[in-house]
Design an enzyme around this catalytic site. Structure first.
Site, PDB file in Angstrom:
ATOM      1  N   GLY A  35       0.816  -1.218   0.000  1.00  0.00           N
ATOM      2  CA  GLY A  35       0.000   0.000   0.000  1.00  0.00           C
ATOM      3  C   GLY A  35       0.843   1.259   0.000  1.00  0.00           C
TER       4      GLY A  35
ATOM      5  N   ALA B 200      -5.083  -2.008   5.791  1.00  0.00           N
ATOM      6  CA  ALA B 200      -6.360  -1.399   6.180  1.00  0.00           C
ATOM      7  C   ALA B 200      -7.336  -1.455   5.015  1.00  0.00           C
ATOM      8  CB  ALA B 200      -6.151   0.062   6.579  1.00  0.00           C
TER       9      ALA B 200
ATOM     10  N   THR C 117      -6.060   6.876  12.349  1.00  0.00           N
ATOM     11  CA  THR C 117      -6.426   8.012  11.507  1.00  0.00           C
ATOM     12  C   THR C 117      -7.015   9.196  12.283  1.00  0.00           C
ATOM     13  OG1 THR C 117      -8.003   8.641   9.763  1.00  0.00           O
ATOM     14  CG2 THR C 117      -8.651   6.835  11.139  1.00  0.00           C
TER      15      THR C 117
ATOM     16  N   TYR D 268     -15.911   4.314   8.284  1.00  0.00           N
ATOM     17  CA  TYR D 268     -14.466   4.040   8.261  1.00  0.00           C
ATOM     18  C   TYR D 268     -13.847   4.460   9.602  1.00  0.00           C
ATOM     19  CZ  TYR D 268      -9.549   5.197   7.262  1.00  0.00           C
ATOM     20  OH  TYR D 268      -8.180   5.315   7.319  1.00  0.00           O
TER      21      TYR D 268
ATOM     22  N   LYS E 298     -11.920   2.163  12.477  1.00  0.00           N
ATOM     23  CA  LYS E 298     -10.534   2.454  12.868  1.00  0.00           C
ATOM     24  C   LYS E 298     -10.441   2.711  14.367  1.00  0.00           C
ATOM     25  CE  LYS E 298      -7.372   2.895  10.567  1.00  0.00           C
ATOM     26  NZ  LYS E 298      -6.350   1.897  10.140  1.00  0.00           N
TER      27      LYS E 298
HETATM   28  N1  LIG Z   1      -4.081   7.293   3.080  1.00  0.00           N
HETATM   29  C1  LIG Z   1      -4.358   8.223   3.993  1.00  0.00           C
HETATM   30  O1  LIG Z   1      -4.498   9.435   3.669  1.00  0.00           O
HETATM   31  C2  LIG Z   1      -4.507   7.840   5.443  1.00  0.00           C
HETATM   32  C3  LIG Z   1      -4.862   8.848   6.351  1.00  0.00           C
HETATM   33  C4  LIG Z   1      -4.964   8.500   7.711  1.00  0.00           C
HETATM   34  C5  LIG Z   1      -4.692   7.215   8.137  1.00  0.00           C
HETATM   35  N2  LIG Z   1      -4.372   6.254   7.210  1.00  0.00           N
HETATM   36  C6  LIG Z   1      -4.073   4.905   7.700  1.00  0.00           C
HETATM   37  O2  LIG Z   1      -2.738   4.593   7.321  1.00  0.00           O
HETATM   38  C7  LIG Z   1      -2.615   3.186   7.093  1.00  0.00           C
HETATM   39  C8  LIG Z   1      -2.024   2.931   5.718  1.00  0.00           C
HETATM   40  O3  LIG Z   1      -2.925   3.459   4.750  1.00  0.00           O
HETATM   41  P1  LIG Z   1      -2.587   3.436   3.188  1.00  0.00           P
HETATM   42  O4  LIG Z   1      -3.109   4.689   2.619  1.00  0.00           O
HETATM   43  O5  LIG Z   1      -1.158   3.053   2.984  1.00  0.00           O
HETATM   44  O6  LIG Z   1      -3.542   2.261   2.726  1.00  0.00           O
HETATM   45  P2  LIG Z   1      -3.537   1.477   1.324  1.00  0.00           P
HETATM   46  O7  LIG Z   1      -2.653   2.158   0.344  1.00  0.00           O
HETATM   47  O8  LIG Z   1      -4.960   1.222   0.971  1.00  0.00           O
HETATM   48  O9  LIG Z   1      -2.850   0.095   1.723  1.00  0.00           O
HETATM   49  C9  LIG Z   1      -3.497  -0.824   2.556  1.00  0.00           C
HETATM   50  C10 LIG Z   1      -2.936  -2.193   2.252  1.00  0.00           C
HETATM   51  O10 LIG Z   1      -3.617  -3.136   3.104  1.00  0.00           O
HETATM   52  C11 LIG Z   1      -3.925  -4.277   2.324  1.00  0.00           C
HETATM   53  N3  LIG Z   1      -5.070  -4.962   2.935  1.00  0.00           N
HETATM   54  C12 LIG Z   1      -6.379  -4.614   2.902  1.00  0.00           C
HETATM   55  N4  LIG Z   1      -7.127  -5.501   3.588  1.00  0.00           N
HETATM   56  C13 LIG Z   1      -6.263  -6.441   4.069  1.00  0.00           C
HETATM   57  C14 LIG Z   1      -6.420  -7.609   4.850  1.00  0.00           C
HETATM   58  N5  LIG Z   1      -7.626  -8.003   5.287  1.00  0.00           N
HETATM   59  N6  LIG Z   1      -5.315  -8.347   5.143  1.00  0.00           N
HETATM   60  C15 LIG Z   1      -4.090  -7.959   4.715  1.00  0.00           C
HETATM   61  N7  LIG Z   1      -3.876  -6.848   3.970  1.00  0.00           N
HETATM   62  C16 LIG Z   1      -4.951  -6.107   3.648  1.00  0.00           C
HETATM   63  C17 LIG Z   1      -4.245  -3.735   0.963  1.00  0.00           C
HETATM   64  O11 LIG Z   1      -4.149  -4.743   0.011  1.00  0.00           O
HETATM   65  P3  LIG Z   1      -5.074  -4.664  -1.329  1.00  0.00           P
HETATM   66  O12 LIG Z   1      -4.533  -3.496  -2.093  1.00  0.00           O
HETATM   67  O13 LIG Z   1      -4.841  -5.976  -1.951  1.00  0.00           O
HETATM   68  O14 LIG Z   1      -6.482  -4.445  -0.853  1.00  0.00           O
HETATM   69  C18 LIG Z   1      -3.162  -2.664   0.815  1.00  0.00           C
HETATM   70  O15 LIG Z   1      -1.959  -3.215   0.331  1.00  0.00           O
HETATM   71  C19 LIG Z   1      -4.031   2.616   7.285  1.00  0.00           C
HETATM   72  O16 LIG Z   1      -4.152   2.163   8.591  1.00  0.00           O
HETATM   73  C20 LIG Z   1      -4.941   3.817   7.084  1.00  0.00           C
HETATM   74  O17 LIG Z   1      -6.160   3.657   7.784  1.00  0.00           O
HETATM   75  C21 LIG Z   1      -4.271   6.542   5.887  1.00  0.00           C
END
Ligand SMILES: NC(=O)c1ccc[n+]([C@@H]2O[C@H](COP(=O)([O-])OP(=O)(O)OC[C@H]3O[C@@H](n4cnc5c(N)ncnc54)[C@H](OP(=O)(O)O)[C@@H]3O)[C@@H](O)[C@H]2O)c1
Length: 281
Positions: free
Chosen positions: A9, A57, A98, A122, A126
């Protein structure tokens, strides 16, 4: 040894590149964190894990409204499973949460002690996830608006838009703090010895509109083929979305600051853009 879940991710891939190869076991989707059997079988096949960083996530905020069961399983049950298994093997869990746990109605930087009351599903999932990790003495790091090279994110999309659209509309009534994935990755590594709840984002509070103006200016300076002539500030209500976002969710990061350096998002933005420049040799 460090195990990074969700390593393909946006955040997980940045963290993986930061770690020395010897330190980590990467996995994409070989493990389903919502299935404790799958987690147990992975740690059994990979002995010696001392730290787990959960970057996995269900991160699609709008889709979580529709796919509630899947979102809950990944964001609430998943971290609980990892916390259980970390306890079984004597490893330390660092879980990522988050700013969407906040309701968004207070217009001042929010501390770890401020009231949480998510305004969308969501955020609710979380919040359960972070509560369960904290109940097992793990470390939770809340973050907000991540941007980086990999994965779907607002800043990468905006950079594309600047090169393809003459005019852009961006919201100017939702405030938060942006986070550069490599900076957060460094902070996570610094926080490996810690437990409890922390918040991390780059310094400086901004709306998407303010961020967009800075991105356009910097992209032009660095020679990106920007064609956007105007960026218009608009209220969030202009864009219809399946769920609400907090109007104000900027962190107070004083608690984490003794352990990690935090630079302004404008400095991080320049690094992000430099990393996108084509290299000729
Ligand atoms: N992006 C933001 O702006 C943001 C802001 C605040 C907090 N966060 C938090 O930061 C963290 C990282 O976010 P990110 O943006 O890097 O997310 P992301 O790009 O969507 O990556 C999440 C990864 O988790 C994998 N995944 C989903 N369901 C799964 C499961 N059941 N078992 C194992 N792997 C699984 C996904 O695989 P697939 O691609 O195959 O589904 C993906 O590789 C998360 O906790 C998110 O809530 C993100």
């Amino acid at each position: 040894m460090l195990w990074i879940t969700g390593a393909k991710g946006l955040l997980g891939s940045s963290l993986s590149t930061k770690c020395k190869a010897a330190l980590h076991v990467k996995t994409g989707r070989e493990v389903d964190i919502s299935d404790i059997g799958s987690v147990r079988s992975f740690v059994k096949k990979n002995p010696g894990i001392t730290h787990i960083v959960n970057c996995a996530a269900f991160s699609h905020v709008d889709a979580a409204e529709q796919y509630r069961e899947e979102a809950y399983k990944t964001n609430a049950i998943g971290p609980e499973n990892l916390a259980h298994v970390a306890g079984e093997i004597g490893a330390k869990l660092i879980h990522i949460s988050t700013d969407y746990v906040f309701p968004g109605n207070l217009k001042r930087p929010l501390t770890e002690q401020d009231v949480v009351e998510p305004c969308n599903y969501y955020g609710k999932t979380k919040l359960v996830g972070e509560e369960r990790v904290l109940a097992h003495s793990g470390c939770v790091i809340r973050t907000s608006s991540i941007f980086g090279k990999a994965g779907r994110n607002f800043v990468s999309q905006l950079l594309q838009m600047l090169q393809t659209q003459k005019e852009i509309r961006l919201t100017d009534d939702q405030w938060g703090r942006y986070t550069y994935a490599p900076d957060l990755s460094e902070a996570i590594l610094q926080m490996l010895p810690h437990t409890g709840l922390y918040q991390y984002a780059n310094a400086g509070i901004a709306t998407k509109y303010e961020f967009g103006l800075a991105l356009r200016e910097e992209a032009i300076l660095l020679g990106f083929p920007v064609i956007t002539e105007a960026i218009h500030p608009v209220p969030g209500a202009t864009f219809s979305a399946p769920c609400k976002r907090p109007a104000y969710s900027a962190f107070d990061t004083a608690k984490i600051e003794p352990f990690v350096a935090i630079r302004h998002w404008k400095e991080a933005l320049r690094d992000f853009l430099c990393a996108q420049l084509p290299v000729y040799s």
